[in-house]
Write an enzyme that holds these catalytic residues in place. Structure first.
Site, PDB file in Angstrom:
ATOM      1  N   GLY A  39      37.750  60.448  34.915  1.00 49.60           N
ATOM      2  CA  GLY A  39      37.743  61.721  35.657  1.00 49.60           C
ATOM      3  C   GLY A  39      36.362  61.861  36.269  1.00 49.60           C
ATOM      4  N   GLY A  41      33.715  63.905  36.837  1.00 43.66           N
ATOM      5  CA  GLY A  41      32.483  64.320  36.150  1.00 43.66           C
ATOM      6  C   GLY A  41      32.107  63.392  35.009  1.00 43.66           C
ATOM      7  N   ASN A  43      32.654  60.149  34.936  1.00 45.24           N
ATOM      8  CA  ASN A  43      32.059  58.970  35.554  1.00 45.24           C
ATOM      9  C   ASN A  43      30.634  59.251  36.015  1.00 45.24           C
ATOM     10  OD1 ASN A  43      34.451  57.669  35.130  1.00 45.24           O
ATOM     11  ND2 ASN A  43      35.246  58.043  37.186  1.00 45.24           N
ATOM     12  N   SER A  92      45.370  57.856  33.291  1.00 38.70           N
ATOM     13  CA  SER A  92      45.491  57.187  34.594  1.00 38.70           C
ATOM     14  C   SER A  92      45.617  55.694  34.359  1.00 38.70           C
ATOM     15  CB  SER A  92      44.264  57.454  35.456  1.00 38.70           C
ATOM     16  OG  SER A  92      44.180  58.822  35.742  1.00 38.70           O
ATOM     17  N   GLY A 227      29.873  52.558  54.881  1.00 35.51           N
ATOM     18  CA  GLY A 227      28.606  53.195  54.544  1.00 35.51           C
ATOM     19  C   GLY A 227      28.688  54.714  54.454  1.00 35.51           C
ATOM     20  N   ASP A 254      32.204  58.030  42.673  1.00 35.07           N
ATOM     21  CA  ASP A 254      31.564  58.614  41.481  1.00 35.07           C
ATOM     22  C   ASP A 254      30.225  57.933  41.203  1.00 35.07           C
ATOM     23  OD1 ASP A 254      33.665  60.359  41.058  1.00 35.07           O
ATOM     24  OD2 ASP A 254      34.740  58.961  39.753  1.00 35.07           O
TER      25      ASP A 254
END
Ligand SMILES: Nc1ncnc2c1ncn2[C@@H]1O[C@H](COP(=O)(O)OP(=O)(O)OP(=O)(O)O)[C@@H](O)[C@H]1O
Ligand SMILES: [Mg+2]
Length: 310
Positions: A39, A41, A43, A92, A227, A254
């Site tokens: 999830g 946050g 990561n 997941s 990029g 993340d």
């Protein structure tokens, strides 16, 4: 040391594995099973730790999968603040098909939360005394769409810098209310705010417009392997992606946000943090499945980048 609070309202246990080929009806035999606490946050906090910093994680979790999430956090030595919910945390699944090197990702919408379950978490954020509040990922079902906007109000009140990476209605609502230090949409998310397709020039204009109307101090728009750009009151910085052998770009966003957060908390400038973000996004693309960036790759790519980009 700057205090970083990373927020994940919709965490997951991320399972990844490989299969020779993925077919319907047949049993798909898998191997190389890996599991991580995931999830957005989560990561971000893991990346901050990987780079040598420290972030504490605020999370909602429930049920047996919630307990598993906690065990995985503890195994990774991540400091967490748990807010219990009655519904079940999600799992997941990412399956890499070896024949084609394609990746299949199954991401559940996640549990239902009540406002009574959410409120103690918001109170905690208000009392925590963070220098940086990072919120990343989707909101669980039933959470009010303005939840991230309410955290912006808390950050303004408490003097924290607020970093936000989310999508859909949660993103729209937060951008309308403002109070964000750093907003990190990818180009698709920016298009969803603007309600129109955007080429690079359009994305630059849209990012600058968000800055000019004061909704966010800085906006980073990421374009995957093309990029990213950084827009702020000082103008726009456009950096191409670092060229790497891409194994799986899962976790690039993340890793980007985690590295920027770490760098800012170290006292670096926003431009330097942005370059660390670009390095970390590429470093994440070098690792398989939902694995995030590795420290040595981030620093090597950052160094190589500072030699070639001005
Ligand atoms: N294949 C790649 N090679 C090199 N760099 C990459 C690659 N993919 C992503 N990056 C870097 O990571 C940054 C973030 O990637 P991306 O734009 O895909 O984020 P995202 O869409 O938010 O990802 P996520 O799906 O993790 O939320 C890019 O701006 C780029 O700098
Ligand atoms: Mg993203």
């Amino acid at each position: 040391m700057a205090r970083i609070l990373s927020i994940v309202f919709n965490p997951s246990v991320d399972i990844s594995c490989d299969a020779e080929s993925v077919q319907h009806t047949m049993k798909v035999r898998t191997h190389n099973l890996k599991q991580y606490p995931g999830g957005g946050g989560t990561n971000v906090a893991r990346v901050v730790a990987e780079l040598g910093g420290h972030a504490e994680l605020l999370y909602l979790s429930g049920g047996a999968v919630g307990s598993m999430f906690e065990k995985l956090l503890a195994a990774g030595s991540l400091a967490g603040h748990r807010f219990p919910i009655a519904d079940e945390t999600r799992i997941s699944l990412a399956v890499r098909e070896e024949q084609t090197r394609r990746e299949y990702r199954f991401v559940p919408e996640g549990p239902v939360v009540t406002t009574a379950e959410l409120q103690p978490a918001l109170d905690f954020i208000a009392d925590y005394g963070a220098d940086y509040i990072v919120a990343s990922g989707s909101l669980p079902r039933n959470a009010p769409a303005d939840t991230y906007a309410r955290i912006a109000a808390i950050a303004s009140r408490t003097g924290a810098r607020y970093i936000l990476d989310t999508s859909r209605q949660a993103l729209k609502s937060a951008v309308e209310k403002g109070g964000i230090f750093l907003l990190k949409p990818n180009v698709g998310e920016l298009e969803s705010i603007e309600g129109t397709k955007l080429d690079e020039e359009g994305a630059t204009r849209a990012a600058l417009a968000i800055v000019r109307r004061g909704a966010a101090e800085h906006v980073v728009v990421t374009f995957g392997r093309e990029g990213a750009l950084l827009a702020g009151s000082g103008g726009v910085l456009r950096v191409p992606a670092r060229h790497v052998e891409t194994v799986s770009a899962v976790g690039a966003g993340d890793s980007f946000v985690g590295a920027m957060t770490w760098s800012l908390a170290e006292g670096h400038s926003i431009e330097e943090a942005f370059r660390f973000g670009v390095a970390a996004g590429a470093a994440a693309a070098m690792t398989p499945g939902s694995e995030l960036c590795r420290r040595a790759d981030v620093f090597a790519l950052y160094e190589a980048g500072s030699r070639t980009i001005n």
